[in-house]
Write an enzyme that holds these catalytic residues in place. Structure first.
Site, short mmCIF file in Angstrom:
data_model
loop_
_atom_site.label_atom_id
_atom_site.label_comp_id
_atom_site.label_asym_id
_atom_site.label_seq_id
_atom_site.Cartn_x
_atom_site.Cartn_y
_atom_site.Cartn_z
N SER A 1 46.15 11.36 14.52
CA SER A 1 45.15 11.56 15.80
C SER A 1 46.13 11.49 17.01
O SER A 1 46.92 10.60 17.06
CB SER A 1 43.98 10.56 15.68
OG SER A 1 43.58 10.57 17.10
N TYR B 1 40.66 1.92 14.97
CA TYR B 1 40.84 3.36 14.50
C TYR B 1 42.36 3.95 15.08
O TYR B 1 43.23 4.34 14.41
CB TYR B 1 39.96 4.52 15.03
CG TYR B 1 40.29 5.94 14.48
CD1 TYR B 1 39.57 6.48 13.54
CD2 TYR B 1 40.70 6.60 15.82
CE1 TYR B 1 39.98 7.57 13.34
CE2 TYR B 1 40.81 8.03 15.51
CZ TYR B 1 40.48 8.49 14.15
OH TYR B 1 40.85 9.97 13.84
N1 LIG Z 1 37.40 15.57 14.14
C1 LIG Z 1 38.07 15.28 14.94
O1 LIG Z 1 38.08 15.71 16.24
C2 LIG Z 1 39.33 14.48 14.81
C3 LIG Z 1 40.47 14.41 15.62
C4 LIG Z 1 41.53 13.61 15.33
C5 LIG Z 1 41.84 13.19 13.84
N2 LIG Z 1 40.87 13.19 12.96
C6 LIG Z 1 41.04 12.83 11.44
O2 LIG Z 1 40.86 14.02 10.68
C7 LIG Z 1 40.30 13.45 9.27
C8 LIG Z 1 39.04 14.03 8.99
O3 LIG Z 1 38.11 13.67 9.79
P1 LIG Z 1 36.73 14.61 10.21
O4 LIG Z 1 36.64 14.75 11.68
O5 LIG Z 1 36.61 15.56 9.15
O6 LIG Z 1 35.86 13.23 9.58
P2 LIG Z 1 34.44 13.19 8.96
O7 LIG Z 1 33.72 14.64 8.96
O8 LIG Z 1 33.74 11.93 9.29
O9 LIG Z 1 34.81 13.29 7.35
C9 LIG Z 1 35.75 12.00 6.88
C10 LIG Z 1 35.94 12.16 5.37
O10 LIG Z 1 36.47 10.89 4.91
C11 LIG Z 1 35.80 10.52 3.45
N3 LIG Z 1 35.72 9.07 3.74
C12 LIG Z 1 34.97 8.30 4.81
N4 LIG Z 1 35.21 7.10 4.20
C13 LIG Z 1 35.30 6.95 2.78
C14 LIG Z 1 35.57 6.23 1.79
N5 LIG Z 1 35.06 4.90 1.90
N6 LIG Z 1 35.88 6.62 0.42
C15 LIG Z 1 35.94 7.92 0.20
N7 LIG Z 1 36.16 8.93 1.09
C16 LIG Z 1 35.63 8.45 2.59
C17 LIG Z 1 34.26 11.18 3.80
O11 LIG Z 1 33.94 11.36 2.74
P3 LIG Z 1 32.33 11.43 2.48
O12 LIG Z 1 31.82 12.78 2.90
O13 LIG Z 1 32.37 11.68 0.65
O14 LIG Z 1 31.58 10.37 2.99
C18 LIG Z 1 34.73 12.46 4.61
O15 LIG Z 1 34.97 13.62 3.85
C19 LIG Z 1 40.32 12.01 9.40
O16 LIG Z 1 41.36 11.39 9.10
C20 LIG Z 1 40.06 11.89 11.28
O17 LIG Z 1 40.62 10.50 11.41
C21 LIG Z 1 39.82 13.74 13.22
#
Ligand SMILES: NC(=O)c1ccc[n+]([C@@H]2O[C@H](COP(=O)([O-])OP(=O)(O)OC[C@H]3O[C@@H](n4cnc5c(N)ncnc54)[C@H](OP(=O)(O)O)[C@@H]3O)[C@@H](O)[C@H]2O)c1
Length: 249
Positions: free
Chosen positions: A156, A169
């Protein structure tokens, strides 16, 4: 690295590859898994919420893609033993693992350090750091059996520069970057596994909405629009690239 951002994968770019995506039932992980499958990969999805996993499974079916293998588990409470079983099952079924996308994470609280709750702090580290370490460690035997393995860690912007209120985070993403660099260095001369990290940038997902509740979600790209760098790092076009931190946007 603009070559990664601009990469255009061909239909068979990932043919014969087996790729595991953590957090593959929703958000960026779901779209990355679908994109890998569209390029011919066999997909293993790991996620916590069984409804999300099932919805993603149905989306694979609707697009006539090979059905993914599902592993429903909670990364907060999982054990090394449980994760090693996944490694052994992969070796038994496919004889290898070619790609690991470490994508699952939680945001935790956005709060000043002075009032950050320790229970939340620990939970963020359990999922984002400890489970990412354990999953990667447990799957290394299967990854070593690939001719050209690729591990992607998800970072990130706040994993490179600390910013007010991003608390655990931000630290967890600094740790993720470091884990990727350490592993890349360790594996350089003893394996065909490359290790890199991706910063997805702002993406329209549930996590982004949680981090910026007042923001109009439409100003951010959808997950399916930012996947070129993911496809590049999983494809053989990135052989020789390791220890890099790449921006998806
Ligand atoms: N979106 C952004 O703007 C952004 C920016 C920078 C970095 N990121 C990074 O990108 C990655 C994906 O993020 P996202 O935006 O797609 O977030 P998201 O929609 O909240 O998805 C998070 C994922 O993590 C899984 N997860 C969370 N807790 C878990 C647990 N205890 N056990 C197993 N799985 C778990 C969730 O699974 P379930 O659906 O099964 O709960 C979900 O598939 C993350 O590493 C995040 O830090 C995102």
């Amino acid at each position: 690295m603009s070559i990664a951002k601009e990469f255009q994968a061909s239909k068979n770019e990932l043919e014969n590859k087996v790729i595991l995506v953590s957090g593959g039932g929703s958000g960026i992980g779901k779209e990355a898994a679908l994109a890998f499958a569209e390029c011919g990969a066999e997909i293993v999805l790991l996620g916590k919420n069984s409804d999300h996993l099932e919805e993603t499974y149905n989306e694979f079916e609707a697009r006539k893609l090979r059905s993914p293998i599902l592993h429903q588990l909670d990364l907060e409470t999982t054990t090394e033993e449980e994760l090693k079983k996944i490694n052994n099952a992969l070796i038994e079924e496919f004889g290898k693992l070619d790609g690991l996308l470490n994508n699952a994470s939680i945001l935790g609280d956005k709060s000043p350090i002075e009032s950050y709750k320790f229970e939340v702090w620990k939970k963020v580290f359990d999922i984002n750091v400890h489970a990412t370490f354990l999953l990667t460690k447990s799957l290394l035997p299967a990854l070593r059996l690939s001719k050209e393995g690729s591990i992607i860690f998800t970072s990130s912007g706040v994993g490179r520069i600390g910013k007010a209120y991003w608390g655990a985070y931000s630290l967890s993403k600094f740790a993720t970057e470091s884990l990727g660099q350490i592993l890349s260095d360790e594996l350089e001369n003893t394996s065909n596994i490359r290790v890199n990290s991706i910063n997805p940038g702002a993406v329209r997902t549930q996590m982004r909405e949680q981090a910026y509740p007042a923001e109009d979600p439409k100003i951010n790209k959808e997950a399916k629009e930012i996947l070129n760098a993911y496809l590049y790092l999983m494809s053989d076009k990135s052989i020789g690239i390791s220890g890099d931190s790449i921006d998806a946007q």
